[in-house]
Motif scaffolding. Structure first.
Motif, short mmCIF file in Angstrom:
data_model
loop_
_atom_site.label_atom_id
_atom_site.label_comp_id
_atom_site.label_asym_id
_atom_site.label_seq_id
_atom_site.Cartn_x
_atom_site.Cartn_y
_atom_site.Cartn_z
N THR A 1 6.08 10.97 -7.02
CA THR A 1 6.07 10.01 -5.91
C THR A 1 4.70 10.02 -5.23
O THR A 1 4.14 8.96 -4.92
CB THR A 1 7.17 10.36 -4.88
OG1 THR A 1 8.43 10.34 -5.56
CG2 THR A 1 7.19 9.36 -3.75
N THR B 1 2.16 8.29 -7.42
CA THR B 1 2.34 6.85 -7.36
C THR B 1 1.75 6.28 -6.07
O THR B 1 1.13 5.22 -6.08
CB THR B 1 3.84 6.48 -7.48
OG1 THR B 1 4.38 7.11 -8.64
CG2 THR B 1 4.03 4.98 -7.60
N SER B 2 1.92 6.99 -4.96
CA SER B 2 1.31 6.55 -3.70
C SER B 2 -0.21 6.49 -3.81
O SER B 2 -0.83 5.53 -3.36
CB SER B 2 1.71 7.49 -2.56
OG SER B 2 3.07 7.33 -2.25
N PRO C 1 5.81 3.36 -2.56
CA PRO C 1 6.52 4.25 -3.48
C PRO C 1 7.57 5.12 -2.80
O PRO C 1 8.59 5.45 -3.41
CB PRO C 1 5.41 5.10 -4.09
CG PRO C 1 4.20 4.25 -3.99
CD PRO C 1 4.36 3.48 -2.71
N CYS D 1 11.11 4.84 -4.40
CA CYS D 1 11.75 6.02 -4.99
C CYS D 1 13.04 6.37 -4.28
O CYS D 1 13.99 6.84 -4.90
CB CYS D 1 10.78 7.20 -4.99
SG CYS D 1 9.46 6.99 -6.20
N ILE E 1 9.07 5.70 -12.05
CA ILE E 1 8.37 4.75 -11.18
C ILE E 1 6.86 4.91 -11.34
O ILE E 1 6.11 3.93 -11.40
CB ILE E 1 8.77 4.95 -9.70
CG1 ILE E 1 10.26 4.63 -9.52
CG2 ILE E 1 7.92 4.10 -8.77
CD1 ILE E 1 10.65 3.22 -9.87
#
Length: 185
Positions: free
Chosen positions: A60, A63-64, A88, A92, A105
């Motif tokens: 996560t 992804t951020s 995200p 998530c 993701i």
């Protein structure tokens, strides 16, 4: 993780090899909860849960960072990039209810980024590998690629990797003896 040799855990998700491999670096960290505090859970089970949770958290976070960098690459302001990087966390949280893990993701976001930056071959290769992380990745990306191919005039050849993924996934389900997927054998 931590299963006897030759034993396949009874889970329909054992084919998600890449999702489990991302947790391996965290497996030998000390468990924050002692087995006595979680009745019915062994220390190994707690370690496995902790490892998977940490892998999800770092996915996560990654992804951020990807979203933040992508927004800056597209010349958005730092404030907008920061807001974009918070997406995200919301995504998530939501997709956890429909069984797409944060690692999935991250892979979807990375593939979308690669396709948008015209790194189609790299994105296609990552998409094919994603079959072994989560089957929903190629379904989501396949819908995205089909929409962009039909509505933006980009080549239909871009939907070939998701079609190949579907073939790999179906072949794996038919050829490999996954418990609870192939009748519990």
């Amino acid at each position: 993780m931590h299963n006897p040799e030759g034993f396949v855990p009874k889970s329909p998700f054992v084919y998600r090899v890449l999702s489990v491999l991302t947790a391996l670096p965290f497996y030998h960290l000390p468990a924050p909860v002692l087995p006595e505090a979680a009745p019915g859970k062994t220390a190994a089970m707690l370690q496995a849960h902790q490892a998977l949770a940490l892998a999800s958290w770092f996915s996560t976070l990654a992804t951020s960072f990807l979203f933040f960098g992508w927004a800056l690459l597209k010349r958005f302001s730092y404030t907008t990039a920061l807001l974009f990087s918070l997406l995200p966390l919301l995504i998530c949280r939501f997709v956890g209810t429909i069984d797409i893990d944060p690692f999935g993701i991250f892979i979807i976001a990375t593939i979308a980024f690669l396709y948008e930056e015209d790194h189609d071959y790299l994105a296609g290769a990552l998409l094919i590998l994603s079959v072994f992380a989560n089957e929903k990745i190629f379904l989501v990306v396949g819908c995205y690629l089909a929409a962009t191919a039909f509505y933006s005039g980009r080549g239909l050849w871009r939907i070939l990797p998701p079609a190949l993924c579907l073939g790999i996934y179906v072949a794996a389900l038919k050829l490999l003896p996954f418990p609870t997927i192939s009748g519990g054998h």
